[in-house]
Each structure stands twice: as structure tokens, then as C-alpha cells.
Design an enzyme around this catalytic site. Structure first.
Site, mmCIF file in Angstrom:
data_model
loop_
_atom_site.group_PDB
_atom_site.id
_atom_site.type_symbol
_atom_site.label_atom_id
_atom_site.label_comp_id
_atom_site.label_asym_id
_atom_site.label_seq_id
_atom_site.Cartn_x
_atom_site.Cartn_y
_atom_site.Cartn_z
ATOM 1 N N ARG A 50 6.294 5.157 -8.463
ATOM 2 C CA ARG A 50 5.620 4.358 -7.441
ATOM 3 C C ARG A 50 6.678 3.762 -6.535
ATOM 4 N NH1 ARG A 50 8.196 0.458 -8.294
ATOM 5 N NH2 ARG A 50 7.077 -0.606 -6.651
ATOM 6 N N GLY A 51 6.190 3.105 -5.459
ATOM 7 C CA GLY A 51 7.112 2.635 -4.427
ATOM 8 C C GLY A 51 7.186 3.723 -3.361
ATOM 9 N N ALA A 52 7.063 3.310 -2.100
ATOM 10 C CA ALA A 52 6.890 4.284 -1.015
ATOM 11 C C ALA A 52 7.973 5.379 -0.976
ATOM 12 C CB ALA A 52 6.793 3.535 0.311
ATOM 13 N N ARG A 93 -2.021 9.298 -2.982
ATOM 14 C CA ARG A 93 -2.073 7.885 -2.557
ATOM 15 C C ARG A 93 -2.028 7.864 -1.022
ATOM 16 N NH1 ARG A 93 1.530 3.617 -5.607
ATOM 17 N NH2 ARG A 93 -0.275 2.313 -5.130
ATOM 18 N N GLN A 200 4.041 -5.347 -11.051
ATOM 19 C CA GLN A 200 5.311 -4.704 -10.671
ATOM 20 C C GLN A 200 6.433 -5.739 -10.508
ATOM 21 O OE1 GLN A 200 2.341 -4.034 -9.365
ATOM 22 N NE2 GLN A 200 2.178 -1.959 -8.557
ATOM 23 N N ASP A 241 5.172 -0.291 2.820
ATOM 24 C CA ASP A 241 4.601 1.040 2.576
ATOM 25 C C ASP A 241 4.344 1.796 3.862
ATOM 26 O OD1 ASP A 241 3.950 -0.522 -0.001
ATOM 27 O OD2 ASP A 241 3.706 1.603 -0.483
ATOM 28 N N ASN A 251 2.041 -3.666 2.858
ATOM 29 C CA ASN A 251 2.827 -3.746 1.611
ATOM 30 C C ASN A 251 1.880 -4.223 0.508
ATOM 31 O OD1 ASN A 251 5.428 -3.488 0.294
ATOM 32 N ND2 ASN A 251 5.411 -5.711 0.070
ATOM 33 N N LYS A 252 2.395 -4.348 -0.690
ATOM 34 C CA LYS A 252 1.589 -4.704 -1.858
ATOM 35 C C LYS A 252 0.679 -5.901 -1.588
ATOM 36 C CE LYS A 252 1.306 -3.039 -4.997
ATOM 37 N NZ LYS A 252 0.198 -2.079 -5.250
#
Ligand code: MRU
Length: 353
Positions: A50-52, A93, A200, A241, A251-252
Site C-alpha cells: 500500500r501507499g501510492a 484501487r 497505518q 495519493d 490523502n488518507k
């Protein structure tokens, strides 16, 4: 001095995509080997990777798995496999633009090389995926160097989610800046909101910071206003992201509220992101697709029932922070300040191309 990497989040080894399984952290540091395209897709969907930037690199390697077991002398047939695999991976995603950016780059390379022999075609695609990985490392290093100067000795920093080495193929974006500043003797400490529902911040950012022996404090997401009011935060830095042409940042989930709180408490709020996270095809953040995730992530996180059966759930994975709340955007090309629309375009001549 270059900040060193402590582990490799995503890699290509012996014909497999090898990923640190982030769902197992901080309990266990284990890797998974993906041998099929759908295993990579599943790993992205389940946030094993995960993470862009990291999902972009994983997807680029994932495309190569489409060739496993394919016996053909026709490069055209391999091109069709690339297209099929890309479509599968892209649907994993929707918010992080790095995923489609990396797949489009692989697709363009495949199209350009369709006249090569099968073995040269495969080699060209492998080299492109390795280049995407290596470039991500360099972009993280450059972001770190550009951002480190914004921090003062002893700064207490608040981040959100994980924009560290686990989210990239390098040292990280937001945390990469922290690590680089630390290596320059800034002696920072970091507050990590736990980042509900999948934690996270608590599981991943705190794990990275503890490994690097940087002072880390985990707080519940609902404590951000309090630590800011108590004067415990000097600067905020988060990842991204997708960034629209006007500087709005997806973003998150929770990033937007942190940005509002930072503005109220007069705390600088920075975003760190590589050029692969900019999407100049969209004008503002309103057009960014926001991923909705499964209700059980909120009602039964980590196997514990925390809400009654039958209750309705709203679970967007990301939010959009309006550009007006962002003090500066730290990119691999330098730090950009408002007005973003004109300055981003000038600095990043052709992002996402
Ligand atoms: O759902 P996740 O864990 O993939 O969300 C990740 C984030 O929001 C990160 O902050 C973002 O991708 C930046 S990573 C350098």
C-alpha cells in the site's frame, strides 16, 4: 550524506514480485511472493502492499507476471497479455494515481516495442519496471533533500497514515523528509495519529520510526486538536495519493481535518509527493475518485467486533484537502508555494507522462 534504506518494500526476484506483507506489521516482518497477476492485484486490494508509489511499482512488476507460462513467438500476443494484466491491476484501487501512471507507462513501452522479438520485448518491459522502481528511490531521495531544510532542530512533527519507506520503493516521501532532516542532525520527534480504521500510523509509521530510533508518539486520531492546542506540534507533513492541477490533495482519510486544525493553530502544513502523484488532467480535487472500502474494516477491525451487526457504515479511504490549507508542496523538483496552479505546472513540466 544519503539517507540509507533499511528494507525493500517491493521488488522483483527470480521471476516473482516480492512484497513485505504490511498487514502483518508490526508483529512480523514477512514477505510474500506473487507469481500471478491476480496475486499482485489481491495484495494491492488487501493492502499487503500500500501507499501510492509502492502500489505503482508493484503493479509495474505485476504486469511481467502476465508472461508466465505463455508459450508464443508472437509479440503481438504478449502485448494483449500486457493490456489484460494492466486492466486487472488498474481496477485494484482507484485513488492513487501512481497505479494508473505506472501501468500506462508499461503500456506505452509495450506498444512501442511490439516489433521486437518475444525475448527482447520481455526484456524491455522488465527494464522499464526496474526503472520505475529505481526512479521512485531517487524521487524519494530528492524530496528528502528539498524538504529537510524546512525543519528546525528539535521540531515536533505530526504526520498521518504512512508515507514512509513502506509506502514507496525508497526512503519514503513525508517520512523520507523526516529521515533526511534527522541525518542532518535536526533531532526531530514525530507524532503518529493511529489512522483508523487500518492503523497505518500506529502499525507502520511508528514501526519505521522506532527502527530508526526517532522519538515517536502514537496518538488516537481524535487527539490531534489537543496536542496542537497544547503547543506540542511545530509542523505537519503528510504524503499524497493524487494532487490535482490546482494543488488540492487526496490523502488518507483524516488528512483534511488535520489540515483544518493546523490552520486554526497556525501550524505549517506540508505535503510531500513525487511527480508521479500529480494528475494535471484534472483541474480540482472534486474530480478525484475516492475509494470506498468494505464496512467490516470499521465494524470488525482485526477480527474484533466493534459495532453492532446491521448498522450502516461509511468508509471512504481518502479525503481531499483544499490547496488553501497547504503551506507548501515538497516535490522531487523543489518546494512549491501558493498559488499552486501556475507554479506546479512550471516546476513539474510534464508530470504523469
Ligand atoms: O490506504 P493506504 O494505506 O494505501 O493509504 C496511503 C496514504 O494515504 C499515504 O499517505 C499516501 O499513499 C502517500 S504514500 C507516500
Amino acid at each position: 550524506m544519503k539517507t540509507h534504506m533499511m528494507f525493500q518494500t517491493v521488488d522483483w526476484k527470480n521471476g516473482c514480485v516480492v512484497l513485505i506483507d504490511q498487514t502483518q506489521l508490526p508483529k512480523r516482518l514477512v514477505s510474500v511472493r506473487c507469481r500471478r497477476v491476480d496475486e499482485v492485484r489481491d495484495a494491492i486490494k488487501k493492502l499487503k502492499v500500500r501507499g501510492a508509489p509502492a502500489i505503482g511499482v508493484a503493479a509495474a512488476f505485476g504486469v511481467l507476471l502476465a508472461f508466465r507460462g505463455v508459450r508464443t513467438q508472437k509479440t503481438q500476443a504478449l502485448l494483449q497479455q500486457v493490456k489484460k494484466a494492466s486492466a486487472r491491476l488498474a481496477s485494484a484501487r482507484p485513488t492513487a494515481v501512481n497505479l494508473s501512471w505506472a501501468l500506462e507507462r508499461m503500456g506505452r513501452l509495450a506498444q512501442k516495442n511490439v516489433n521486437l522479438s518475444v525475448s527482447h520485448f520481455r526484456e524491455a518491459l522488465l527494464n522499464e519496471a526496474l526503472a520505475i522502481r529505481d526512479e521512485d528511490r531517487s524521487l524519494c531521495d530528492a524530496i528528502g533533500q528539498h524538504g529537510a531544510g524546512l525543519f528546525k532542530r528539535g521540531d515536533r512533527v505530526l504526520t498521518h497514515c504512512n508515507a514512509g519507506a513502506l509506502a514507496t520503493a525508497g526512503i519514503g516521501t513525508a517520512l523520507g523528509v523526516v529521515y533526511t532532516a534527522q541525518d542532518k542532525g535536526k533531532n526531530l520527534s514525530v507524532y503518529c495519529p493511529e489512522t483508523r480504521p487500518l492503523l497505518q500510523g500506529a502499525r507502520l509509521s511508528a514501526w519505521e520510526l522506532v527502527r530508526r530510533k526517532i522519538g515517536a508518539t502514537v496518538i488516537c486520531d481524535s487527539m490531534v486538536a489537543t496536542v496542537m492546542k497544547q503547543g506540542k506540534i511545530d509542523r505537519v507533513i503528510v504524503g499524497a495519493d493524487r494532487i490535482a492541477a490546482n494543488g488540492d490533495v487526496a490523502n488518507k482519510i483524516g488528512t483534511y481535518s488535520i489540515a483544518c486544525l493546523a490552520r486554526i493553530h497556525k501550524i505549517p502544513f506540508y505535503v510531500a509527493a513525487p511527480s508521479s502523484t500529480f494528475d494535471f488532467s484534472i483541474s480540482t480535487g472534486c474530480q478525484i475518485p475516492i475509494e470506498q472500502r468494505a464496512p467490516h474494516e470499521i465494524t470488525q477491525p482485526f477480527g474484533q467486533t466493534t459495532a453492532p451487526r446491521g448498522v450502516q457504515v461509511f468508509n471512504p479511504a481518502f479525503d481531499v484537502t483544499p490547496a488553501k490549507y497547504i503551506t507548501g508542496i515538497i516535490t522531487d523538483q523543489g518546494v512549491v508555494y501558493p498559488p499552486y496552479r501556475s507554479r506546479l505546472k512550471k516546476l513539474l513540466r510534464s508530470p504523469c507522462s
